[in-house]
Design a protein around this motif. Structure first.
Motif, PDB file in Angstrom:
ATOM      1  N   SER A 333       0.734  -1.173   0.080  1.00 44.04           N
ATOM      2  CA  SER A 333       0.022   0.124  -0.033  1.00 44.04           C
ATOM      3  C   SER A 333       0.768   1.258  -0.047  1.00 44.04           C
ATOM      4  CB  SER A 333      -0.908  -0.069   1.322  1.00 44.04           C
ATOM      5  OG  SER A 333      -0.209  -0.105   2.617  1.00 44.04           O
ATOM      6  N   LEU A 334       2.051   1.170   0.394  1.00 44.68           N
ATOM      7  CA  LEU A 334       3.117   2.243   0.490  1.00 44.68           C
ATOM      8  C   LEU A 334       3.391   2.642  -0.832  1.00 44.68           C
ATOM      9  CD1 LEU A 334       4.783   4.549   2.059  1.00 44.68           C
ATOM     10  CD2 LEU A 334       6.461   2.731   2.044  1.00 44.68           C
ATOM     11  N   THR A 335       3.714   1.670  -1.615  1.00 46.39           N
ATOM     12  CA  THR A 335       3.974   2.011  -3.045  1.00 46.39           C
ATOM     13  C   THR A 335       2.897   2.638  -3.683  1.00 46.39           C
ATOM     14  OG1 THR A 335       5.464   0.206  -3.133  1.00 46.39           O
ATOM     15  CG2 THR A 335       4.985   1.100  -5.111  1.00 46.39           C
ATOM     16  N   PHE A 336       1.638   2.091  -3.530  1.00 44.65           N
ATOM     17  CA  PHE A 336       0.336   2.718  -4.494  1.00 44.65           C
ATOM     18  C   PHE A 336       0.215   4.007  -3.985  1.00 44.65           C
ATOM     19  CE2 PHE A 336      -3.720   2.535  -6.142  1.00 44.65           C
ATOM     20  CZ  PHE A 336      -4.544   3.454  -5.351  1.00 44.65           C
ATOM     21  N   ILE A 337       0.300   4.377  -2.463  1.00 42.75           N
ATOM     22  CA  ILE A 337      -0.074   5.617  -2.064  1.00 42.75           C
ATOM     23  C   ILE A 337       0.936   6.710  -2.761  1.00 42.75           C
ATOM     24  CG2 ILE A 337       0.002   7.145   0.052  1.00 42.75           C
ATOM     25  CD1 ILE A 337      -2.463   5.716  -0.343  1.00 42.75           C
ATOM     26  N   TYR A 338       2.390   6.362  -2.697  1.00 37.85           N
ATOM     27  CA  TYR A 338       3.467   7.163  -3.152  1.00 37.85           C
ATOM     28  C   TYR A 338       3.053   7.288  -4.845  1.00 37.85           C
ATOM     29  CZ  TYR A 338       7.942   8.978  -4.188  1.00 37.85           C
ATOM     30  OH  TYR A 338       8.869   9.705  -4.587  1.00 37.85           O
ATOM     31  N   LEU A 339       2.678   6.286  -5.532  1.00 32.33           N
ATOM     32  CA  LEU A 339       2.573   6.608  -6.756  1.00 32.33           C
ATOM     33  C   LEU A 339       1.362   7.478  -7.151  1.00 32.33           C
ATOM     34  CD1 LEU A 339       3.263   2.972  -8.523  1.00 32.33           C
ATOM     35  CD2 LEU A 339       4.713   5.413  -8.492  1.00 32.33           C
ATOM     36  N   LEU A 340       0.288   7.313  -6.226  1.00 32.98           N
ATOM     37  CA  LEU A 340      -1.008   8.090  -6.239  1.00 32.98           C
ATOM     38  C   LEU A 340      -0.519   9.613  -6.079  1.00 32.98           C
ATOM     39  CD1 LEU A 340      -3.910   8.472  -6.664  1.00 32.98           C
ATOM     40  CD2 LEU A 340      -3.985   8.023  -4.204  1.00 32.98           C
ATOM     41  N   ALA A 341       0.132   9.671  -5.322  1.00 33.88           N
ATOM     42  CA  ALA A 341       0.650  11.134  -4.969  1.00 33.88           C
ATOM     43  C   ALA A 341       1.438  11.688  -6.122  1.00 33.88           C
ATOM     44  CB  ALA A 341       1.330  11.243  -3.504  1.00 33.88           C
ATOM     45  N   TRP A 342       2.337  10.762  -6.603  1.00 32.95           N
ATOM     46  CA  TRP A 342       3.072  11.195  -7.680  1.00 32.95           C
ATOM     47  C   TRP A 342       2.227  11.632  -8.866  1.00 32.95           C
ATOM     48  CZ3 TRP A 342       3.420   8.885 -12.473  1.00 32.95           C
ATOM     49  CH2 TRP A 342       4.407   9.203 -13.415  1.00 32.95           C
ATOM     50  N   GLY A 343       1.142  10.914  -9.244  1.00 34.09           N
ATOM     51  CA  GLY A 343       0.349  10.989 -10.261  1.00 34.09           C
ATOM     52  C   GLY A 343      -0.445  12.498 -10.052  1.00 34.09           C
ATOM     53  N   LEU A 344      -1.021  12.643  -9.009  1.00 32.70           N
ATOM     54  CA  LEU A 344      -1.628  14.027  -8.677  1.00 32.70           C
ATOM     55  C   LEU A 344      -0.699  15.235  -8.851  1.00 32.70           C
ATOM     56  CD1 LEU A 344      -3.682  12.903  -5.407  1.00 32.70           C
ATOM     57  CD2 LEU A 344      -4.663  13.143  -7.702  1.00 32.70           C
ATOM     58  N   PHE A 345       0.475  14.794  -8.305  1.00 29.90           N
ATOM     59  CA  PHE A 345       1.332  15.995  -8.486  1.00 29.90           C
ATOM     60  C   PHE A 345       1.654  16.486  -9.947  1.00 29.90           C
ATOM     61  CE2 PHE A 345       3.975  18.725  -5.743  1.00 29.90           C
ATOM     62  CZ  PHE A 345       4.832  18.961  -6.717  1.00 29.90           C
ATOM     63  N   MET A 346       2.018  15.314 -10.807  1.00 27.88           N
ATOM     64  CA  MET A 346       2.132  15.424 -12.049  1.00 27.88           C
ATOM     65  C   MET A 346       1.074  16.048 -12.818  1.00 27.88           C
ATOM     66  SD  MET A 346       5.422  14.868 -12.625  1.00 27.88           S
ATOM     67  CE  MET A 346       5.279  14.934 -14.563  1.00 27.88           C
ATOM     68  N   VAL A 347      -0.066  15.830 -12.261  1.00 26.53           N
ATOM     69  CA  VAL A 347      -1.319  16.180 -13.182  1.00 26.53           C
ATOM     70  C   VAL A 347      -1.637  17.706 -12.898  1.00 26.53           C
ATOM     71  CG1 VAL A 347      -3.878  16.478 -12.948  1.00 26.53           C
ATOM     72  CG2 VAL A 347      -2.513  14.103 -13.201  1.00 26.53           C
ATOM     73  N   ALA A 348      -1.214  18.113 -11.654  1.00 26.69           N
ATOM     74  CA  ALA A 348      -1.317  19.442 -11.168  1.00 26.69           C
ATOM     75  C   ALA A 348      -0.399  20.241 -12.070  1.00 26.69           C
ATOM     76  CB  ALA A 348      -1.022  19.711  -9.794  1.00 26.69           C
ATOM     77  N   PHE A 349       1.173  19.949 -11.784  1.00 26.46           N
ATOM     78  CA  PHE A 349       2.249  20.480 -12.684  1.00 26.46           C
ATOM     79  C   PHE A 349       1.907  20.424 -14.172  1.00 26.46           C
ATOM     80  CE2 PHE A 349       6.500  21.730 -13.472  1.00 26.46           C
ATOM     81  CZ  PHE A 349       6.831  21.154 -14.760  1.00 26.46           C
ATOM     82  N   THR A 350       1.668  19.660 -14.690  1.00 26.40           N
ATOM     83  CA  THR A 350       1.152  19.520 -16.294  1.00 26.40           C
ATOM     84  C   THR A 350      -0.264  20.531 -16.521  1.00 26.40           C
ATOM     85  OG1 THR A 350       1.744  16.947 -16.368  1.00 26.40           O
ATOM     86  CG2 THR A 350       0.306  18.177 -18.327  1.00 26.40           C
ATOM     87  N   HIS A 351      -1.057  20.593 -15.683  1.00 22.81           N
ATOM     88  CA  HIS A 351      -2.019  21.519 -16.204  1.00 22.81           C
ATOM     89  C   HIS A 351      -1.654  23.024 -15.787  1.00 22.81           C
ATOM     90  CE1 HIS A 351      -6.059  23.599 -15.403  1.00 22.81           C
ATOM     91  NE2 HIS A 351      -6.339  22.638 -16.396  1.00 22.81           N
ATOM     92  N   CYS A 352      -0.651  23.247 -14.859  1.00 23.12           N
ATOM     93  CA  CYS A 352      -0.248  24.577 -14.639  1.00 23.12           C
ATOM     94  C   CYS A 352       0.637  25.079 -15.699  1.00 23.12           C
ATOM     95  CB  CYS A 352       0.540  24.685 -13.322  1.00 23.12           C
ATOM     96  SG  CYS A 352      -0.598  24.603 -11.906  1.00 23.12           S
ATOM     97  N   PHE A 353       1.501  24.119 -16.219  1.00 24.86           N
ATOM     98  CA  PHE A 353       2.519  24.323 -17.354  1.00 24.86           C
ATOM     99  C   PHE A 353       1.705  24.697 -18.675  1.00 24.86           C
ATOM    100  CE2 PHE A 353       6.619  24.483 -18.845  1.00 24.86           C
ATOM    101  CZ  PHE A 353       6.498  23.877 -20.121  1.00 24.86           C
ATOM    102  N   THR A 354       0.617  23.897 -18.841  1.00 22.94           N
ATOM    103  CA  THR A 354      -0.058  24.094 -19.941  1.00 22.94           C
ATOM    104  C   THR A 354      -0.622  25.430 -20.087  1.00 22.94           C
ATOM    105  OG1 THR A 354      -0.693  21.770 -20.240  1.00 22.94           O
ATOM    106  CG2 THR A 354      -2.061  23.124 -21.404  1.00 22.94           C
ATOM    107  N   ASN A 355      -1.131  25.861 -18.800  1.00 22.80           N
ATOM    108  CA  ASN A 355      -2.062  27.202 -18.891  1.00 22.80           C
ATOM    109  C   ASN A 355      -0.927  28.283 -19.051  1.00 22.80           C
ATOM    110  OD1 ASN A 355      -4.402  26.426 -18.333  1.00 22.80           O
ATOM    111  ND2 ASN A 355      -4.221  26.440 -16.315  1.00 22.80           N
TER     112      ASN A 355
END
Length: 956
Positions: A333-355
Motif C-alpha cells: 500500500s505504501l508504493t500505491f499511495i506514493y505513486l498516487l501522490a506522484w500522479g496527482l502532483f504531475m497532473v497539477a504540474f502539467t495543467h499549470c504548465f499548459t496554462n
C-alpha cells in the motif's frame, strides 16, 4: 550576447521540449481584431483573440499599427532578441453612452518593459502608459499582476496597442478586463488563496509538531514539502514578489523552489524505500545541487526556468520508477499511495504548465483543481508516512517480543546456577538476576533486587571501578576473575570476583556477568601494611607512609637524579563548611577533594592526606618548573570545584607551600616542616596561591626564627618562663566598688629581658601552643588570687584573655573548672575576654563555652570590638556582659569626630542591649573625659596605669 548563450548545446533539448509542449497545448489563436464593448463585457484574453507580432522596439505605436500586416507573427516560446518587442492590437468599439474604465492585466510581475497605448481610428496616439522593471511603480501591481488602466470614450472605436519586452518566455497572460469585474474576480481568488494557504499551513504545522514528538524523518520532510508548496503558492500569487522587489528574478526563484520540492521528494523517496542504493541517492542529490548552483550562476531567466520545467517531471518520474523498483514488498500500500501522490502532483504540474504556455490567467480560469490536487498529494504522502511508521512500529514490537523471549531463556538458566548471575545494559540498568546474585548482595528476592537497584553502579564501593570495568570491556569484550570491592544492600562492603562479557543485541549492548563472594579470601590477602599506610576516609596515603616515602626519596637521590620536591596543601575555608554543615559534610568534602587531587595529579606524584584538611604531594621525577605547574593545576582544580550540601554551594581554595630539596639542605622531617611553613606563608599572602621556599627566602629565615620561638615557648611552659602582669580599669560613671584589672602575660628572656605578647603569641597561635599558654595564665591567676585573700576580697572583677582555639579545647575547659575548685575563687569575680574574630570563626563552640561558665557565674567581654568582622549582630547573638571598644577608635577620638561618633554608636548599642563598655588605649586625660561624656563605663590605658607585674599589685 544572449544569442550566444542560447545557442549552447546544453539548452537545445530544453528548448525543443518547450516548443513541442507549446505546439501541443496552444489553442488556435483567433484572428479577430475587434471587440464590442457592452454592459455585459467582462474580459478578453488577448493571446487568444489577436496575433502577437514581433517588431523592432524602435517603432512607434502608430508605425507598428500601420505595418502590422507586414510584421511576423510570434510562434515561439524563445526569448526575444535584443532590439525586439512584442506587439498586440485590438480594436474596441464601445456602444455604451459613457466612458469605460478598463485595465490591461499582464500577469508577469517581472516583465522588462510594458506599454499600453490607445489610438483613434486614424492611428493617432490618444494615450500611452509605459512601465519598466528597473523603475517599478507600486500602484500598477495588483495580486502579482501588472495592471495598466485605460479609459475608452463612448460610441467610438479605439485601438489598444500593447507593447512588451522581456528576456524570458514570450508566453504570458495578457488580458483586457473590465475594472469592476477584475476586482470582483481577484477578491474571489484572494479568498481561495487564503483557504489554500491555510490548508497548507495546517499540514505544515501538523507534520512539524508530529516530527518533534515522534522524531521520524519522514515527518520532517513532509513538513518541508508543505512549506515549499506554500512558498510556491505565495510566490505564484504574486504579492510576495512585489513586496520583496524581486520582480526581475521571478523565474530564478521559482525554479529554485521547484528544485527544492524535487529535493524534498528525493528525501521522502529515500526514507519510504530504504532499498534505494545510497549511491543513487547521492547522485540525484548532486544533480539537484548542481542545477540549483547553475540556476544561480547563469542568472538567465529563460535557461533557468527551462531547466526547472525540465527537471521537475524528469526527477519526479525517476522517483516513481525507484518506488516501483525498490518497493517494500511487505507494504504494497505504501508504493500505491506514493505513486498516487506522484500522479496527482504531475497532473497539477502539467495543467499549470499548459496554462502558462497558452497564456491563460488564474483570474480567467479557476486554479481550484490544481491547488486541490497539490493538497491531496501532500496528504497522500502523509498517509504513506503513517503506514510506514506503523509497519516499523510493528517490527519493533516483534523484535522486542523476541528479545524478551531470549532474556527469559537466559533467566531460567540463571536461576539454577550456584554463582550470582545477572544481565544489565552497558549503562548499568539491571535486567535480570538469579537467587544466588540476590544472596551475594543481600537481597531477599529477585523482584526486591530489581526494584531496589536502579543502576549496577550501586554494586561498587567506588564508582570509578565500574567505569574502569566498562572501559576494559569495550576494549577486550571479556573480563575474567576481576576482584572488586562492592556494597551490599545493607551498606556493608565486601569483595567479589566478577567475570563478564558484552553481547550486542539489536541496537543495544548487554552485559552478562557472574559473581561470587571472595571477602574471606580477600581479607586474608589484604596486608596490615596497607591499612596502616592509607587514610581510611580518602584512600590516599596517610602521614606515616608519606613520611617514609619522603625519607626514602631523600636517601635515594643522587647528583644526577631529579630533585625531591614537596608541596604542602591546606584547604581554604574548609572550617566554614565543617562548622556550617557538620562533620558528615566535612568528611564528604575531604573525600571529594582527595579524589579531585588524585585525578589532577595523576601518576606525576604521590598524594597523601596528612590530617584534617591538609594534604601533601611528593615529586621525585619532575623538574622544579613542571612540579610548580602541577601545583598550579591542583590549585586551579580546587578553585573550580563547588561543594553542594543541603542546597548550599561552597567554593574553596587551597594554599600550597613548595620546597625543593636541592635548594635547601634539610632532613625529610625538616623538609616537611618547611613546606608547612611555606603553606602558612601562602595563606598570609592572600590564600589560594603557591609560595615556594628557597635558600635565601625571608620566609625561610622567619621560619627558622619561629622554630626558635617555639622552643622558647615550650621551655617557658615547662620551666615557668612566663610572668603575669596586670593593668587596672577605672570606672568613669560611678565610684569604684572594688578593684578592676586585666591579666596580661609576659615572657622572660634568658638575659632577664621581658617580651611583649606581640613577640611570641603569633608563633604560639601558629603552632597551636596558645591553648597551653591560656591554661597557664588562667591556672596561675586563680592560684595567685587564692594565695592573696585580701586582694581577692577587694576584687570586683578580674579579666583574663582567651584565644579562639582555646574555646574549642575541651581539656582546657576541664582544667579551668578544676582550678576554680582548687583555689576557691568565686566564679563571679572572673571575666573572660574573647575577640569577635575568634568568636565567630567557631561560633558553636564559643557559645557552648560561654553558656557553661555563665551558668556558674563568670562574665564575658567582647575584646577589640570594631575590628575584624565588626557587626552589631554579634552583640545581639553573643551572650556577653561587656564590650571593649578597640583602642584604634579611642586614641584620638577627642580630635576625630568620626571616631567619636563610632565610639558613641558602639556605646549606645551596647547599652541598649544591657552591656557595659570599656574604652581601651586611653592615653590622655582628654580621651578619658570624652569617654566619660559619651557614657562609657570604664577606661583602660596608660593614662590610668601602665601594665605591672601581678606580684607587685598596688590598688588604683
Amino acid at each position: 550576447m544572449r544569442r550566444a548563450e542560447r545557442a549552447g548545446a546544453g539548452n537545445f533539448f530544453v528548448t525543443v521540449l518547450l516548443i513541442i509542449t507549446g505546439l501541443l497545448f496552444s489553442p488556435l489563436c483567433s484572428i479577430a481584431a475587434d471587440k464590442l464593448l457592452s454592459r455585459d463585457f467582462v474580459s478578453v484574453n488577448l493571446n487568444a483573440e489577436v496575433p502577437v507580432y514581433v517588431a523592432g522596439d524602435n517603432l512607434t505605436p502608430s508605425e507598428a499599427l500601420q505595418n502590422r500586416s507586414n510584421l511576423p507573427v510570434s510562434d515561439s516560446l524563445m526569448p526575444l532578441e535584443d532590439g525586439e518587442a512584442l506587439w498586440q492590437f485590438i480594436d474596441v468599439h464601445s456602444v455604451l453612452d459613457r466612458a469605460s474604465s478598463l485595465v490591461v492585466s499582464i500577469e508577469k510581475p517581472g516583465v522588462d518593459e510594458a506599454g499600453v497605448h490607445t489610438l483613434d481610428a486614424r492611428g493617432n496616439l490618444l494615450s500611452a502608459t509605459v512601465l519598466t522593471a528597473s523603475e517599478p511603480a507600486a500602484e500598477y501591481y495588483r495580486q502579482g499582476a501588472l495592471v495598466i488602466p485605460v479609459t475608452l470614450q463612448a460610441g467610438v472605436t479605439t485601438t489598444l496597442a500593447v507593447r512588451l519586452k522581456d528576456h524570458g518566455f514570450r508566453a504570458f497572460p495578457v488580458y483586457l478586463w473590465d475594472t469592476q469585474k477584475l476586482a470582483e474576480r481577484q477578491q474571489n481568488n484572494l479568498l481561495l488563496f487564503g483557504l489554500t494557504t491555510g490548508s497548507l499551513t495546517v499540514l505544515f504545522g501538523y507534520f512539524l509538531l508530529t516530527w518533534l514528538y515522534k522524531q521520524t524523518r519522514s515527518r520532517f520532510w513532509l513538513s518541508a514539502l508543505a512549506a515549499n508548496c506554500l512558498l510556491i503558492l505565495v510566490w505564484v500569487q504574486g504579492e510576495l514578489v512585489i513586496a520583496s522587489g524581486l520582480q526581475q528574478h521571478v523565474e530564478i526563484i521559482f525554479t529554485l523552489l521547484m528544485l527544492m520540492v524535487c529535493f524534498v521528494l528525493l528525501k521522502l523517496t529515500r526514507h519510504f524505500f530504504t532499498r534505494v542504493p545510497q549511491r543513487v541517492h547521492l547522485l540525484q542529490s548532486i544533480a539537484l545541487g548542481a542545477l540549483a548552483i547553475a540556476a544561480l550562476a547563469l542568472g538567465n531567466p529563460f535557461i533557468t526556468f527551462s531547466t526547472g520545467c525540465f527537471a521537475m517531471p524528469v526527477f519526479t518520474t525517476l522517483f516513481a520508477l525507484e518506488a516501483l523498483i525498490y518497493r517494500d514488498r511487505r507494504i504494497p500500500s505504501l508504493t500505491f499511495i506514493y505513486l498516487l501522490a506522484w500522479g496527482l502532483f504531475m497532473v497539477a504540474f502539467t495543467h499549470c504548465f499548459t496554462n502558462m504556455v497558452n497564456g491563460i490567467s488564474f483570474d480567467d480560469v479557476s486554479p481550484v483543481p490544481e491547488i486541490l490536487i497539490v493538497v491531496l498529494s501532500v496528504m497522500a504522502l502523509g498517509i504513506g508516512a503513517e503506514i510506514q511508521e506503523r509497519t516499523v512500529s510493528d517490527d519493533q514490537l516483534s523484535t522486542q517480543r523476541r528479545r524478551i523471549s531470549d532474556l527469559q531463556r537466559f533467566y531460567d538458566l540463571f536461576r539454577t546456577a550456584a554463582e550470582g548471575l545477572y544481565t544489565s545494559t552497558l549503562d548499568g540498568k539491571l535486567k535480570t538476576v538469579n537467587p544466588a546474585m540476590c544472596a551475594v548482595f543481600g537481597y531477599d528476592s529477585e523482584g526486591d533486587m530489581l526494584k531496589s537497584v536502579t543502576n549496577t553502579a550501586t554494586f561498587y564501593a567506588d564508582e570509578n571501578d565500574r567505569k574502569a570495568l566498562v572501559a576494559e570491556l569495550l576494549e577486550k569484550n571479556v573480563i575474567l576473575g576481576k576482584e572488586i570491592r562492592g556494597t551490599r544492600a545493607d551498606g556493608s562492603e565486601f569483595w567479589f570476583s566478577l567475570s563478564c562479557q558484552l553481547k550486542r543485541e539489536s541496537d543495544d549492548i548487554y552485559l552478562y556477568g557472574s559473581v561470587f563472594d571472595i571477602t574471606s579470601r580477600k581479607e586474608m590477602d589484604l596486608s596490615l601494611q596497607y591499612l596502616a599506610s592509607h587514610d581510611s576516609l580518602t584512600g590516599a596515603m596517610n602521614r606515616r607512609e608519606f613520611e617514609l616515602q619522603l625519607a626514602s626519596a631523600m636517601q635515594a637521590r643522587t647528583e644526577n637524579s631529579p630533585p625531591v620536591i614537596l608541596q604542602y596543601l591546606d584547604l581554604d575555608r574548609f572550617k566554614t563548611v565543617n562548622d556550617t554543615c557538620g562533620h558528615k559534610a566535612g568528611d564528604r568534602l575531604i573525600k571529594e577533594i582527595a579524589s579531585l587531587l588524585k585525578s589532577t595529579l595523576g601518576n606525576r606524584g604521590l598524594l597523601a592526606r596528612l590530617g584534617g584538611d591538609e594534604f601533601a604531594a611528593l615529586y621525585t621525577t619532575e623538574t622544579e618548573e613542571s612540579a610548580f605547574l602541577c601545583g598550579n593545576k591542583l590549585l586551579n582544580a580546587v578553585q573550580a570545584y563547588r561543594f553542594v550540601w543541603d542546597n548550599q554551594v561552597f567554593n574553596l581554595g587551597v594554599s600550597i607551600g613548595m620546597v625543593n630539596s636541592n635548594q635547601i639542605d634539610a632532613s625529610a622531617e625538616h623538609l616537611l616542616s618547611l613546606a608547612d611553613n611555606a603553606c602558612y606563608m601562602a595563606k598570609r599572602n592572600g590564600r589560594n596561591c603557591i609560595h615556594q621556599l628557597k635558600g635565601n627566602d625571608e620566609a625561610l629565615q622567619r621560619y627558622t626564627e619561629e622554630l626558635d620561638w617555639v622552643k622558647r615557648i615550650q621551655s617557658a611552659l615547662q620551666s615557668g618562663g612566663f610572668e603575669l602582669y596586670y593593668q587596672p580599669l577605672m570606672p568613669l560613671q560611678t565610684e569604684a566598688g572594688g578593684d578592676y584589672f586585666e591579666i596580661l602575660v609576659r615572657m622572660k628572656g634568658d638575659q632577664g629581658q621581658i617580651y611583649e605578647p606581640a613577640t611570641f603569641l603569633p608563633t604560639a597561635e601558629r603552632y597551636d601552643l596558645s591553648p597551653l599558654i591560656d591554661q597557664w595564665v588562667v591556672t596561675q591567676t586563680l592560684s595567685w588570687l587564692g594565695a592573696h585573700p585580701v586582694q581577692l576580697a577587694n576584687l570586683a572583677q578580674c579579666n583574663i584573655n582567651l584565644c579562639g582555639t582555646a574555646l574549642a579545647d575541651e581539656n582546657l575547659k576541664l582544667q579551668i573548672l578544676k582550678a576554680f575548685e582548687q583555689h576557691n575563687v568565686p566564679y563571679s569575680k572572673i571575666c573572660f575576654e574573647i575577640t569577635e574574630t575568634a568568636a565567630i570563626v567557631q561560633m558553636d563552640r564559643t557559645l557552648e563555652f560561654i553558656r557553661t561558665f555563665k551558668q556558674l557565674g563568670c562574665k564575658f567581654a567582647l575584646d577589640d570590638f570594631g575590628t575584624g568582622f565588626s557587626s552589631y549582630g554579634y552583640l545581639r547573638d553573643l551572650p556577653v556582659n561587656c564590650v571593649k571598644i578597640d583602642g584604634s577608635f579611642v586614641q584620638d577620638m577627642h580630635t576625630s569626630p568620626v571616631n567619636k561618633v563610632l565610639v558613641s554608636s558602639i556605646n549606645d548599642v551596647a547599652k541598649a542591649i544591657g552591656m557595659s563598655t570599656v574604652g581601651e588605649y586611653v592615653e590622655s586625660a582628654l580621651a578619658m573625659e570624652s569617654l566619660r561624656a559619651i557614657g562609657v563605663d570604664f577606661a583602660q590605658g596608660f593614662a590610668i596605669a601602665h601594665p605591672a607585674p601581678l606580684d607587685n599589685f598596688v590598688r588604683l
